[in-house]
Design an enzyme around this catalytic site. Structure first.
Site, PDB file in Angstrom:
ATOM      1  N   ASP A  16      -3.097  50.425  50.480  1.00  0.00           N
ATOM      2  CA  ASP A  16      -2.459  51.121  49.361  1.00  0.00           C
ATOM      3  C   ASP A  16      -3.057  52.522  49.329  1.00  0.00           C
ATOM      4  OD1 ASP A  16      -1.555  52.126  46.973  1.00  0.00           O
ATOM      5  OD2 ASP A  16      -2.714  50.768  45.701  1.00  0.00           O
ATOM      6  N   LYS A  77      -1.529  63.207  47.763  1.00  0.00           N
ATOM      7  CA  LYS A  77      -0.266  62.463  47.772  1.00  0.00           C
ATOM      8  C   LYS A  77       0.834  63.220  47.025  1.00  0.00           C
ATOM      9  CE  LYS A  77       1.364  57.746  46.790  1.00  0.00           C
ATOM     10  NZ  LYS A  77       0.920  56.413  46.337  1.00  0.00           N
ATOM     11  N   GLU A 182       5.727  50.338  47.082  1.00  0.00           N
ATOM     12  CA  GLU A 182       4.625  49.807  46.282  1.00  0.00           C
ATOM     13  C   GLU A 182       5.070  48.687  45.330  1.00  0.00           C
ATOM     14  OE1 GLU A 182       3.032  53.369  44.610  1.00  0.00           O
ATOM     15  OE2 GLU A 182       2.188  54.039  46.524  1.00  0.00           O
ATOM     16  N   ASP A 207       5.253  49.876  37.697  1.00  0.00           N
ATOM     17  CA  ASP A 207       4.089  50.347  38.465  1.00  0.00           C
ATOM     18  C   ASP A 207       3.779  51.798  38.099  1.00  0.00           C
ATOM     19  OD1 ASP A 207       2.166  51.044  40.303  1.00  0.00           O
ATOM     20  OD2 ASP A 207       3.330  50.513  42.078  1.00  0.00           O
TER      21      ASP A 207
END
Length: 639
Positions: A16, A77, A182, A207
């Protein structure tokens, strides 16, 4: 390295790659093991720091952050696969202490000082460094080299961002077997941990992480997971809540200190210290009604202190919280389901610990109990590890099978600039779909085919992914040639587009790697070589530190051994004892004054000290002199 269980060369780890934290796992001995790093933590900060002497990743990068903010990189990211001109990039760069510069057209690069030199890194390089750290964590646990991985991305990542993430894996030496969403990974984790409860049901994965938000609806039938709809925002998360607190504190400081001149936001260290304090307060407010923010000498020798209530924080972030619910409503609409048809709402991501978010979500689903049974920080890596095991082919897999869907429509530019959709959003992939088009002009022998991604009617409002140039088309009246364009979306969600003239059989093909955000093969090759140099540098630094530590340990071992001997003990003469203590003290002083000493220099010092201390080696091994051989040593024996 320690081998924990049976190791198979086909093992595929699950990673992850998070905005603020990353996590790695592997399926072993009939279960997923989330692997702790060398600091004993199961999640690792996605931070990379550059100093005058070395590169640091994870907790060590965070620890030196306050003193070196300009050269400590985080939130990479949020840059990966984006343009420098992207409005989100322009907004974020104002808040970051490190520099983001424009390079190679419209690509964002991060500029730092490393070993006294100016260096520039692509976001993929920074992400590769974090992935490399995760790879190292797994290798230390497994006791072997790891080559293959499944890496997760936000469901709403576009094609460019997915490809850029895959590039990051390639740079750090990983063969990326699959890029998965994800929320889907989190659903797999939920499914594996609740296998006995699985039947036909709809579950919603909410999420909310440090930098991205995803929501997906999945339909479970036995052990098959089908994604019905997905949505979200790849620029919404805990970092944005931090921003709100920072803005509040800046306004509050200015109000309380009107006499202070200057712009606090221009001071890198001021902003870093304030942001750290705000993030700490945000976490506190998940468990308490009030949080105090204290920063000594925040700016121009002025201290700062304020107390923020949970209610005030919720008011600041209310608009952001509501945005997540808007995405939930849109995904339910796409899935053609009502709130009452969702059997489970599963929380994933550290930001779901915020009480107001849980309250709003519970209310949205008419009081439905939220599922918090899976670890929100580890669920995504857990699911990625399950997917890796499924792909490894070690043995027949009887776990869960998942089907991903396309988050954004893919299509061609039609005449007048309209979007002609070939693969609609929410289509399960892998998939392959074709569309036949024709020429716009008489006797046209070549044509440019523009490929777009997005939901707007006009392509100018969507994202250009790439362009095909087909030549050798049949000469004919406009509309007569038959050009077949085929879109192929693979298991990683990466697109290949092929076009060919059915009459002349001329064809062209493009794998969408997208120059607007992804790296060229030449850039990847260059960065891979640089990454290998970093590994060699890191190994040298590690060897140098280990050599220094060995010398320091030996010095203190001498002092402890001599200190433990009885004063009436006649085994060691007073002169010898003084000489050994002086030798160890001299070495400790040398270590203090030579922080940059090479491995060879430290090794030589250790060798010299070992020669001097050889007569009392037995004391270093057996400090209890009652078990030692009765013999008196004196200083002459070591001269």
């Amino acid at each position: 390295m320690t081998n924990h269980g049976t190791s198979n060369s086909k093992e595929i780890i699950g990673i992850d790659l998070g905005t603020t934290y990353s996590c790695v796992g592997v399926y072993q001995n009939d279960r997923v093991e989330i692997i702790a790093n060398s600091m004993g933590n199961r999640i690792t900060p996605s931070y990379v720091a550059f100093t005058e002497n070395e590169r640091l990743i994870g907790e060590l990068a965070v620890a030196q952050f306050p003193n070196n903010p300009e050269n400590t990189i985080y939130n990479a990211k949020r840059l990966i696969g984006r343009n420098y001109s992207d409005e989100n990039v322009q907004s974020d760069k104002k808040l970051w202490p490190f520099r983001v510069v424009q390079k190679y057209g419209d690509k964002p690069y991060i500029e730092v000082q490393y070993k006294g030199e100016k260096k520039q890194f692509a976001p993929e390089e920074i992400s590769a460094m974090v992935l490399g750290k995760m790879k190292e964590v797994a290798e230390n646990y497994l006791g072997k080299t790891v080559k293959k991985a499944v890496i997760t991305v936000p469901a709403y990542f576009d094609d460019t961002q997915r490809q850029a993430t895959k590039d990051a894996g390639t740079i750090c030496g990983l063969d990326v077997q699959r890029i998965i969403n994800e929320p889907t990974a989190a659903a797999l984790a939920y499914g594996m941990q609740n296998k006995n409860e699985l039947d036909e049901k709809n579950i919603l994965i909410y999420d909310l992480g440090g930098g991205t938000f995803d929501v997906s609806v999945l339909y479970i039938e036995a052990t098959i997971f089908e994604v019905k709809a997905t949505g979200g925002d790849d620029h919404l998360g805990g970092e944005d809540f931090n921003d709100k607190l920072v803005e509040f504190c800046l306004d509050d400081f200015k109000r309380k200190n009107r006499q202070v001149k200057g712009d606090l936001t221009k001071n890198v260290r001021t902003m870093r210290r304030l942001r750290t304090a705000c993030e700490r307060a945000k976490r506190t407010l998940s468990n308490a009604k009030f949080a105090t923010i204290i920063v000594d000498s925040l700016y121009d020798e002025h201290d700062y202190q304020t107390t923020v209530s949970r209610a005030r924080f919720e008011e600041m972030c209310g608009g952001l919280f509501k945005r997540t619910l808007d995405h939930v409503a849109k995904v339910l609409q796409d899935a053609k389901l009502s709130e009452s048809e969702i059997e489970r709402v599963v929380l994933v991501g550290g930001s779901t610990r915020i009480p107001k978010i849980q309250e709003l979500l519970c209310k949205f689903f008419n009081g439905k109990q939220l599922t918090k049974s899976i670890n929100p920080d580890e669920a995504v890596a857990y699911g990625a590890s399950m997917q890796g095991y499924h792909l490894s082919g070690v043995q027949e897999f009887r776990g869960l099978i998942s089907f991903e869907i396309l988050p954004l429509s893919l299509g061609l530019e039609a005449p007048a600039g309209f979007m002609d959709v070939v693969i609609p959003r929410n289509t399960i992939f892998p998939t392959r779909k074709s569309k036949t088009i024709s020429t716009d002009h008489d006797n046209q022998t070549q044509m440019n085919i523009n490929i777009y991604e997005g939901e707007r009617a006009r392509t100018v409002n969507n994202t250009l992914l790439g362009q095909l140039q087909l030549t050798g088309i049949q000469r004919a009246k406009r509309g007569v040639p038959q050009i077949e364009v085929t879109f192929t979306l693979d298991l990683n969600g990466i697109l290949t587009v092929e076009a060919h003239d059915k009459h002349t059989l001329c064809n062209d093909e493009i794998v969408i790697t997208n120059d607007r955000g992804s790296l060229t093969n030449e850039e990847i090759d260059r960065i891979v070589k640089e990454a290998e140099n970093f590994i060699q540098e890191d190994q040298k630094i590690k060897a140098r530190i280990e050599s220094r530590n060995a010398l320091e340990v030996h010095c203190y071992a001498i002092k402890i051994a001599l200190g433990n001997t009885n004063q009436n003990n006649t085994l060691i003469s007073g002169d010898l004892k003084l000489k050994l203590i002086k030798a160890s003290d001299d070495c400790l002083e040398w270590l203090y004054n030579h922080m940059d000493a090479t491995k060879e220099e430290s090794d030589q010092k250790l060798k010299e000290l070992e020669i001097i201390s050889s007569p009392i080696t037995y004391l270093l091994v057996f400090p209890d002199t009652r078990n030692a051989k009765e013999k008196e040593f004196n200083v002459e024996e070591i001269d």
